[in-house]
Design a protein around this motif. Structure first.
Motif, PDB file in Angstrom:
ATOM      1  N   ALA A  64       0.749  -1.250   0.058  1.00  0.00           N
ATOM      2  CA  ALA A  64      -0.058   0.157   0.040  1.00  0.00           C
ATOM      3  C   ALA A  64       0.797   1.230   0.001  1.00  0.00           C
ATOM      4  O   ALA A  64       2.081   1.287   0.444  1.00  0.00           O
ATOM      5  CB  ALA A  64      -0.898  -0.031   1.091  1.00  0.00           C
ATOM      6  N   ASP A  65       0.244   2.479  -0.593  1.00  0.00           N
ATOM      7  CA  ASP A  65       0.944   3.766  -0.439  1.00  0.00           C
ATOM      8  C   ASP A  65      -0.151   4.725  -0.446  1.00  0.00           C
ATOM      9  O   ASP A  65      -1.308   4.276  -0.321  1.00  0.00           O
ATOM     10  CB  ASP A  65       1.857   3.927  -1.845  1.00  0.00           C
ATOM     11  N   ILE A  66       0.360   5.897  -0.199  1.00  0.00           N
ATOM     12  CA  ILE A  66      -0.599   7.244   0.115  1.00  0.00           C
ATOM     13  C   ILE A  66      -0.661   8.103  -1.154  1.00  0.00           C
ATOM     14  O   ILE A  66       0.524   8.351  -1.415  1.00  0.00           O
ATOM     15  CB  ILE A  66      -0.372   7.793   1.341  1.00  0.00           C
ATOM     16  N   ALA A  67      -1.675   8.447  -1.332  1.00  0.00           N
ATOM     17  CA  ALA A  67      -1.858   9.480  -2.563  1.00  0.00           C
ATOM     18  C   ALA A  67      -2.923  10.651  -2.196  1.00  0.00           C
ATOM     19  O   ALA A  67      -3.655  10.533  -1.201  1.00  0.00           O
ATOM     20  CB  ALA A  67      -2.162   8.677  -3.760  1.00  0.00           C
ATOM     21  N   ILE A  68      -2.827  11.507  -2.995  1.00  0.00           N
ATOM     22  CA  ILE A  68      -3.597  12.770  -2.695  1.00  0.00           C
ATOM     23  C   ILE A  68      -4.381  12.925  -3.948  1.00  0.00           C
ATOM     24  O   ILE A  68      -3.823  12.964  -4.899  1.00  0.00           O
ATOM     25  CB  ILE A  68      -2.947  13.900  -2.035  1.00  0.00           C
ATOM     26  N   VAL A  69      -5.699  13.240  -3.960  1.00  0.00           N
ATOM     27  CA  VAL A  69      -6.551  13.611  -5.119  1.00  0.00           C
ATOM     28  C   VAL A  69      -6.842  14.881  -4.981  1.00  0.00           C
ATOM     29  O   VAL A  69      -7.398  15.261  -4.102  1.00  0.00           O
ATOM     30  CB  VAL A  69      -7.507  12.549  -5.490  1.00  0.00           C
ATOM     31  N   ASN A  70      -6.952  15.869  -5.902  1.00  0.00           N
ATOM     32  CA  ASN A  70      -7.678  17.365  -6.049  1.00  0.00           C
ATOM     33  C   ASN A  70      -9.120  17.023  -6.404  1.00  0.00           C
ATOM     34  O   ASN A  70      -9.364  16.363  -7.241  1.00  0.00           O
ATOM     35  CB  ASN A  70      -6.857  17.957  -7.010  1.00  0.00           C
TER      36      ASN A  70
END
Length: 254
Positions: A239-245
């Motif tokens: 797993a990893d962490i992402a950011i969505v606008n």
């Protein structure tokens, strides 16, 4: 002493133990005035457990706030303005998000998603709700079911979840289906389905991964989420962490 001996020799039956009510999920409203929590009880008739929401206003005696027949009311949270409580329940149309006033009354749905709603979070400004839901069956999956019937392949029986966002306005929710569906008298005989339906959610993420957790940014413009290849436990190490606008749906990996 006789009382203590009697208590030590007392026993609790299995039925009594299972019938004990459990309290959990306590939450304080943003304004600090009210406390929300769930009570889980045993429904022996339905051979199931039933969880419902209870509320204490301003330190007063708690009262039962929800009642989902044949199911539970779960994931109760206060709206950012502390005036409403949202929760999820299946009331005959898959799991949807419902809203109820802190003063009680009838709960009403604010989503009508064909696939049902999973986890959800309010934006900090209270204008949006983000939630996850499972992907629909692909043409390939549907073809397999039609050709071979019900069967499963070990390690491949799962559906990935993705993020969706719903614009929220209490006025539009309350007036859904009530306001006229035309702006000019000449159009009064024309049917406009959008007047009778709840707001539709917009998809935020897609791809060959599943969203396992997410949280809004303080400014309500972005959502940080955890993504992994699939929902299986062993995939957590990848797993990893992402950011969505929210504005352009652009995804950036942290």
């Amino acid at each position: 002493n006789a009382v203590c001996v009697a208590q030590l020799k007392s026993t609790t039956s299995f039925e009594q133990w299972i019938s004990l009510k459990q309290v959990g999920g306590a939450a304080i409203s943003p304004d600090g005035k009210n406390i929300l929590y769930s009570v889980t009880s045993t429904d022996w008739t339905a051979n199931n457990y039933d969880s419902e929401l209870w509320l204490s206003r301003n330190g007063e005696i708690p009262f039962r706030l929800t009642n989902t027949t044949g199911g539970s009311s779960s994931n109760g949270v206060f709206t950012p303005n502390s005036q409403w409580i949202s929760f999820t329940a299946d009331r005959g149309n898959k799991t949807q998000i419902f809203l109820i006033s802190i003063y009680g009354g009838e709960a009403f749905p604010i989503t009508k998603d064909d696939e049902g709603v999973g986890n959800y979070r309010w934006s900090k400004d209270g204008t949006k709700i983000a939630y996850t839901k499972p992907e629909t069956d692909s043409k390939k999956d549907k073809g397999k079911k039609e050709r071979y019937g019900g069967f499963g392949v070990e390690g491949e029986e799962f559906k990935v979840n993705h993020l969706w966002v719903l614009n929220f306005s209490i006025d539009s929710i309350m007036n859904a289906g009530l306001l006229p569906c035309y702006t000019k008298p000449a159009d009064s005989n024309k049917v406009n389905p959008s007047c009778y339906t709840l707001p539709k959610a917009t998809r935020l993420t897609e791809g060959s991964f599943t969203v396992s957790g997410f949280e809004w940014s303080p400014d309500s413009k972005q959502i940080a989420f955890t993504r992994q290849p699939d929902p299986l436990i062993n995939s957590g190490v990848h797993a990893d962490i992402a950011i969505v606008n929210i504005s352009d749906k652009k995804v950036n990996t942290v």
